[in-house]
Design a protein around this motif. Structure first.
Motif, PDB file in Angstrom:
ATOM      1  N   LEU A  56      12.659 -12.807   2.611  1.00  0.00           N
ATOM      2  CA  LEU A  56      11.937 -11.566   2.340  1.00  0.00           C
ATOM      3  C   LEU A  56      11.033 -11.120   3.475  1.00  0.00           C
ATOM      4  O   LEU A  56      10.723  -9.924   3.579  1.00  0.00           O
ATOM      5  N   TYR A  57      10.577 -12.053   4.333  1.00  0.00           N
ATOM      6  CA  TYR A  57       9.770 -11.605   5.473  1.00  0.00           C
ATOM      7  C   TYR A  57      10.631 -10.767   6.427  1.00  0.00           C
ATOM      8  O   TYR A  57      10.138  -9.803   7.024  1.00  0.00           O
ATOM      9  N   ASP A  58      11.904 -11.127   6.572  1.00  0.00           N
ATOM     10  CA  ASP A  58      12.797 -10.305   7.395  1.00  0.00           C
ATOM     11  C   ASP A  58      13.024  -8.947   6.748  1.00  0.00           C
ATOM     12  O   ASP A  58      13.056  -7.917   7.436  1.00  0.00           O
ATOM     13  N   LEU A  59      13.173  -8.921   5.436  1.00  0.00           N
ATOM     14  CA  LEU A  59      13.372  -7.659   4.734  1.00  0.00           C
ATOM     15  C   LEU A  59      12.132  -6.779   4.838  1.00  0.00           C
ATOM     16  O   LEU A  59      12.234  -5.557   4.970  1.00  0.00           O
ATOM     17  N   ARG A  60      10.954  -7.416   4.798  1.00  0.00           N
ATOM     18  CA  ARG A  60       9.699  -6.658   4.972  1.00  0.00           C
ATOM     19  C   ARG A  60       9.698  -5.934   6.322  1.00  0.00           C
ATOM     20  O   ARG A  60       9.163  -4.826   6.458  1.00  0.00           O
ATOM     21  N   GLY A  61      10.304  -6.540   7.332  1.00  0.00           N
ATOM     22  CA  GLY A  61      10.336  -5.938   8.658  1.00  0.00           C
ATOM     23  C   GLY A  61      11.118  -4.640   8.724  1.00  0.00           C
ATOM     24  O   GLY A  61      11.002  -3.883   9.695  1.00  0.00           O
ATOM     25  N   GLU A  62      11.925  -4.342   7.699  1.00  0.00           N
ATOM     26  CA  GLU A  62      12.696  -3.097   7.674  1.00  0.00           C
ATOM     27  C   GLU A  62      11.880  -1.916   7.125  1.00  0.00           C
ATOM     28  O   GLU A  62      12.359  -0.785   7.130  1.00  0.00           O
ATOM     29  N   VAL A 121       5.806   6.506  -2.780  1.00  0.00           N
ATOM     30  CA  VAL A 121       6.655   5.605  -2.003  1.00  0.00           C
ATOM     31  C   VAL A 121       5.904   5.104  -0.772  1.00  0.00           C
ATOM     32  O   VAL A 121       5.922   3.900  -0.457  1.00  0.00           O
ATOM     33  N   LEU A 122       5.228   6.004  -0.073  1.00  0.00           N
ATOM     34  CA  LEU A 122       4.480   5.598   1.124  1.00  0.00           C
ATOM     35  C   LEU A 122       3.307   4.674   0.762  1.00  0.00           C
ATOM     36  O   LEU A 122       3.013   3.720   1.491  1.00  0.00           O
ATOM     37  N   GLN A 123       2.644   4.949  -0.349  1.00  0.00           N
ATOM     38  CA  GLN A 123       1.568   4.056  -0.786  1.00  0.00           C
ATOM     39  C   GLN A 123       2.122   2.677  -1.135  1.00  0.00           C
ATOM     40  O   GLN A 123       1.491   1.650  -0.864  1.00  0.00           O
ATOM     41  N   THR A 124       3.315   2.631  -1.725  1.00  0.00           N
ATOM     42  CA  THR A 124       3.946   1.350  -2.047  1.00  0.00           C
ATOM     43  C   THR A 124       4.281   0.584  -0.777  1.00  0.00           C
ATOM     44  O   THR A 124       4.127  -0.643  -0.716  1.00  0.00           O
ATOM     45  N   VAL A 125       4.746   1.305   0.253  1.00  0.00           N
ATOM     46  CA  VAL A 125       5.020   0.655   1.546  1.00  0.00           C
ATOM     47  C   VAL A 125       3.746   0.010   2.084  1.00  0.00           C
ATOM     48  O   VAL A 125       3.758  -1.151   2.529  1.00  0.00           O
ATOM     49  N   ASP A 126       2.643   0.760   2.045  1.00  0.00           N
ATOM     50  CA  ASP A 126       1.366   0.213   2.523  1.00  0.00           C
ATOM     51  C   ASP A 126       0.997  -1.054   1.746  1.00  0.00           C
ATOM     52  O   ASP A 126       0.574  -2.062   2.326  1.00  0.00           O
ATOM     53  N   GLY A 127       1.180  -0.994   0.420  1.00  0.00           N
ATOM     54  CA  GLY A 127       0.840  -2.160  -0.398  1.00  0.00           C
ATOM     55  C   GLY A 127       1.734  -3.354  -0.113  1.00  0.00           C
ATOM     56  O   GLY A 127       1.264  -4.495  -0.075  1.00  0.00           O
ATOM     57  N   LEU A 128       3.028  -3.108   0.090  1.00  0.00           N
ATOM     58  CA  LEU A 128       3.954  -4.214   0.371  1.00  0.00           C
ATOM     59  C   LEU A 128       3.662  -4.861   1.714  1.00  0.00           C
ATOM     60  O   LEU A 128       3.692  -6.097   1.851  1.00  0.00           O
ATOM     61  N   VAL A 129       3.390  -4.047   2.726  1.00  0.00           N
ATOM     62  CA  VAL A 129       3.066  -4.600   4.050  1.00  0.00           C
ATOM     63  C   VAL A 129       1.819  -5.474   3.962  1.00  0.00           C
ATOM     64  O   VAL A 129       1.785  -6.586   4.496  1.00  0.00           O
ATOM     65  N   LEU A 148       1.138  10.200   7.721  1.00  0.00           N
ATOM     66  CA  LEU A 148       1.777  11.021   6.691  1.00  0.00           C
ATOM     67  C   LEU A 148       1.302  10.618   5.301  1.00  0.00           C
ATOM     68  O   LEU A 148       1.074  11.472   4.439  1.00  0.00           O
ATOM     69  N   SER A 149       1.127   9.301   5.102  1.00  0.00           N
ATOM     70  CA  SER A 149       0.665   8.830   3.797  1.00  0.00           C
ATOM     71  C   SER A 149      -0.723   9.382   3.480  1.00  0.00           C
ATOM     72  O   SER A 149      -0.974   9.865   2.369  1.00  0.00           O
ATOM     73  N   ILE A 175      12.497  11.675   7.740  1.00  0.00           N
ATOM     74  CA  ILE A 175      13.449  11.541   6.629  1.00  0.00           C
ATOM     75  C   ILE A 175      14.179  10.200   6.682  1.00  0.00           C
ATOM     76  O   ILE A 175      14.309   9.497   5.673  1.00  0.00           O
ATOM     77  N   ASP A 176      14.680   9.818   7.845  1.00  0.00           N
ATOM     78  CA  ASP A 176      15.442   8.559   7.948  1.00  0.00           C
ATOM     79  C   ASP A 176      14.571   7.362   7.584  1.00  0.00           C
ATOM     80  O   ASP A 176      15.016   6.456   6.870  1.00  0.00           O
ATOM     81  N   SER A 177      13.334   7.363   8.072  1.00  0.00           N
ATOM     82  CA  SER A 177      12.424   6.258   7.742  1.00  0.00           C
ATOM     83  C   SER A 177      12.128   6.225   6.249  1.00  0.00           C
ATOM     84  O   SER A 177      12.046   5.152   5.645  1.00  0.00           O
ATOM     85  N   LEU A 178      11.979   7.412   5.653  1.00  0.00           N
ATOM     86  CA  LEU A 178      11.704   7.458   4.217  1.00  0.00           C
ATOM     87  C   LEU A 178      12.904   6.991   3.402  1.00  0.00           C
ATOM     88  O   LEU A 178      12.745   6.314   2.380  1.00  0.00           O
ATOM     89  N   PHE A 179      14.114   7.350   3.845  1.00  0.00           N
ATOM     90  CA  PHE A 179      15.315   6.838   3.176  1.00  0.00           C
ATOM     91  C   PHE A 179      15.338   5.305   3.220  1.00  0.00           C
ATOM     92  O   PHE A 179      15.618   4.643   2.218  1.00  0.00           O
ATOM     93  N   ASP A 180      15.052   4.754   4.406  1.00  0.00           N
ATOM     94  CA  ASP A 180      15.045   3.285   4.552  1.00  0.00           C
ATOM     95  C   ASP A 180      13.971   2.652   3.680  1.00  0.00           C
ATOM     96  O   ASP A 180      14.191   1.617   3.041  1.00  0.00           O
TER      97      ASP A 180
END
Length: 785
Positions: free
Chosen positions: A118-124, A95-103, A131-132, A261-266
């Motif tokens: 989607l640029y606004d959604l990327r900001g979330e 999941v964290l690697q996917t976040v890095d790739g999406l950013v 940690l990654s 945890i909260d950031s990972l849930f988001d």
């Protein structure tokens, strides 16, 4: 909306098909829970997200979301203090690697591709690089804890590997040496986590050691030889220590995850939503759907709408419009003509659009946003509740009328059916009136001829029908809005061979009102066909006009291309001519200088001026863009002593010295004076230059030639280069051995231009900056050949 309507219109199947396009567990769950919304702003927001997904699918192959597990349960376990296993940690790491790739993905395209949402959604997304990296270093993708997770683990695994090597080496001595004859099979195996060899039972005392197991027949014993007991003990101790270290590492990593945890849930939620948007885009491409327009007046206008669950090779597209001029449509026609499918197509497409999905209709289609969609479609007979078909329909209709509001859509299939035709028609009309009083939009299908008249006479209501081909006796499934359906029973019976007297007698049995109604429908059908033919003719004429326009545009573009090519060729030829002329000019100047050196008195000044005129003519550019007659007429008037003029015969510039008579003036040109008629002179207007110029004193050469110093300071680059060119020619004609060019320091542009010009000149022997006391690098001294 009511769950029942989603099932009735088969929206469940749409969600199932959409779910297949998602690759993550949470994305699939989102697809399975998709529901339509009743607020225009939310509907538009969801459609914008689908638009972004479809655009990225077309341009970049989609949003880069890989298949991921749902980490929600793992995060909940961490929250209560549990330690995760390797597989769970590997899922969080992915999941964290996917976040890095999406950013990185959105950063790369942000300046190139315009998106709506989607640029606004990327900001979330929360980027957690530390940690990654920690998880990637410690856990493999399959959940194995890596050697790099800790130095202790790396040492233990080296010990295990070394010990296993020693054991195998000793075991090889048993399986390959003389002892092999005592074995059932020359192999090494493991029992209870310890290395053993299979020994025939009669040879069990040959090796000593410990018996760990035996075969089912009892003929083979699995013995740990005495010579490797200590090695097996050492191996087992190392393995236990390794497991303890692995458990410790898993616990430490789980503790490091807990604050995030909260950031990972988001992150998991946003990634799943990106996957869901990808799924919507892929589904739209699969069914060839387009983006609908959310109509601000709540008008439905579907262009060539198709039912998404019917085979594309068989489905019939229809134009469907509701709202605006009419809020009610009454569709009549025979059974199996497509009335029910038309109702379902309208309802399902409307629900799809309000759920943020693209719709199977042509571009430019408009949808409304209804507060709810109600439908009474299909056989509602209930054996359990002892309800007939009519009773079941009435119960459903009563429920709909109780929940109905002015912003809803109602779909009635075979309204009033299942009872006495006269009473059923009366009920159907009354129900439509009730819906009209509430103000909701309604589409109803029926067999009753009374409803055709209702559709014709009631304001805000329009008739429609499903077309039927009399020749083939088959329905065409095309919706005709504005034309009520007519009964084709008599025509069909005749074509099938029923005797004409029987058909005629049947016609006499129906009322005159029915005859008039059928005649009215027939007339309307003829008018529709005539209008269709006119429309077809106009379309053909439009196609011909469009084709002619395209041909003319193509010819125009080809003409412009040809003109540009010819101009380019002409410029190339002109450039070649100019280069040749430049070489010729250098040759002429050199020859004149040689002649003047050898016999200066034999070279007349007029020959020098004529030669200079030839040189200047070589630089004449773009003669077609200059009207010399007009320019001469403007500049010829009011000549006076002291004016700067151009002697047209020679193309040289001079100064009027005095007036000889009414038509002649004496002009000083260079080192000579000449008499010139006024029609041979062109007055030169002095150029205004508000920039103060600095001048240096120039030393006049013999016979009034140009000075030996040229000051270019304060001039623009193009002006300075033109003056330099003219000055060098004049200095060469004056036979100066050396001259000084004052260009100053400034930005260095004019100095560099002077240097490049002198490098190209064939008549310059050498040049260099002046001494420090004579200007230094602000002046250049030129020595001619």
């Amino acid at each position: 909306m009511h769950k029942k309507i989603l099932k009735t219109l088969e929206f469940d199947q749409i969600r199932a098909d959409l779910q297949k396009q998602a690759v993550t567990e949470k994305g699939q769950a989102m697809a399975s829970r998709l529901e339509p919304r009743a607020h225009a702003d939310k509907v538009q927001q969801m459609l914008d997200e689908t638009y972004d997904g479809a655009k990225l699918l077309r341009l970049k192959g989609g949003i880069p979301v890989p298949a991921l597990p749902d980490i929600s349960a793992s995060l909940k376990r961490v929250r209560i203090g549990a330690a995760l296993n390797g597989t769970e940690l590997a899922g969080i790491s992915r999941v964290l690697q996917t976040v890095d790739g999406l950013v990185a993905f959105f950063d790369d395209i942000e300046e190139l591709i315009e998106l709506r949402r989607l640029y606004d959604l990327r900001g979330e997304l929360s980027d957690l690089p530390a940690l990654s990296r920690r998880l990637q270093r410690a856990i493999d993708d399959d959940g194995t804890v890596r050697d790099e997770a800790s130095p202790e683990l790396a040492n233990l695994r080296r010990t295990i590997k070394t010990t296993e090597g020693q054991i195998r080496e000793k075991m090889d001595g048993y399986t390959r040496g003389n002892s092999a004859k005592y074995l059932s099979d020359p192999i090494v195996t493991i029992r209870d986590g310890r290395y053993v060899i299979p020994v025939r039972s009669e040879n069990k005392n040959k090796f000593g050691g410990v018996v760990h197991d035996q075969s089912a027949s009892g003929q083979t014993l699995f013995i740990e030889p005495e010579s490797i007991v200590n090695l097996n003990n050492k191996l087992r101790e190392a393995q236990l220590a390794e497991q303890q270290e692995v458990n410790r590492i898993l616990a430490v990593l789980s503790a490091e995850i807990e604050p995030e945890i909260d950031s990972l849930f988001d992150n998991a939620r946003v990634i799943a939503y990106f996957d869901f948007i990808n799924a919507k885009a892929k589904y739209a491409r699969a069914i060839k759907a387009t983006e609908p327009v959310v109509d601000d007046k709540n008008v439905v206008d579907l262009i060539q709408a198709r039912h998404p669950l019917i085979d594309p090779a068989k489905v019939v597209a229809n134009d469907i419009k509701l709202g605006g001029d009419y809020q009610a449509i009454v569709i009549t026609g025979p059974n199996t003509g497509g009335k029910t499918i038309t109702l379902k197509t309208l309802g399902l497409i409307q629900i799809m659009a309000q759920a943020g999905l693209y719709i199977p209709a042509n571009e430019g289609s408009h949808i409304a946003v209804f507060s709810n969609v109600f439908a009474d479609i299909g056989d509602e007979q209930s054996i359990e509740q002892n309800l007939s078909t009519f009773s079941a329909h009435m119960s459903n209709i009563i429920s709909i009328l109780n929940d109905l509001d002015s912003n809803a859509l109602v779909l009635f299939d075979e309204l009033g059916a299942g009872t006495d035709p006269q009473e059923g028609a009366a009920l159907a009309i009354s129900i439509l009136d009730a819906v009209g009083e509430i103000g909701a939009d309604v589409v109803a299908t029926t067999h009753y001829p009374e409803l055709k008249l209702y559709g014709y006479n009631t304001p805000g209501t329009i008739n429609a029908s499903m077309a039927f081909d009399i020749d083939t006796l088959q329905p065409t499934y095309h919706l005709l809005i504005g034309v009520p359906g007519r009964s084709n029973a008599f025509e069909i019976a005749q074509r099938l061979g029923l005797d004409q007297p029987i058909v005629d007698r049947a016609k006499l049995l129906i009322s005159s009102d029915s005859h008039q109604l059928n005649d009215m429908i027939s007339d309307l059908e003829k008018e529709r066909q005539a209008a269709a033919m006119t429309d077809s003719d106009l379309q053909k004429e439009l196609d011909r006009t469009t084709s002619l326009h395209n041909d003319l545009k193509k010819a125009y573009d080809e003409l412009n291309a040809q003109k540009d090519k010819e101009l380019k060729d002409a410029r190339s030829k002109a450039n070649a001519i100019v280069m040749n002329a430049q070489r010729e000019s250098d040759s002429i100047i050199k020859e004149l200088r040689q002649l003047q050196k050898q016999a200066p008195r034999m070279i007349k000044d007029d020959k020098l001026i004529s030669a200079k005129t030839k040189l200047n003519s070589l630089h004449e550019a773009d003669p077609l863009t200059k009207n010399k007659v007009l320019k001469r007429a403007k500049k010829q008037a009011a000549l006076k002593v002291g004016d700067s003029v151009k002697v047209l015969q020679y193309g040289q510039t001079g100064t009027i010295v005095k007036k000889l008579d009414n038509k002649q003036w004496q002009v000083q040109v260079g080192i000579m004076k000449m008499a010139v008629n006024d029609n041979g002179l062109e007055k030169i207007q002095p150029e205004r230059d508000e920039t103060p110029k600095r001048h240096v004193a120039t030393v006049k050469g013999g016979m009034g030639g140009p000075g030996t110093t040229l000051d270019l300071r304060g001039q623009r680059y193009n002006e300075a280069m033109a003056n330099l060119d003219s000055y060098i020619d004049a200095a060469l004609l004056a036979n100066y051995p050396t001259v000084t060019i004052v260009h100053g320091l400034g930005t260095g542009a004019i100095r560099n231009g002077v240097t490049e010009y002198l490098k190209r000149s064939r008549n310059v022997k050498k040049f260099g900056y002046a001494p420090a006391n004579a200007g230094g690098s602000g002046a250049t001294i030129v020595v001619f050949k």
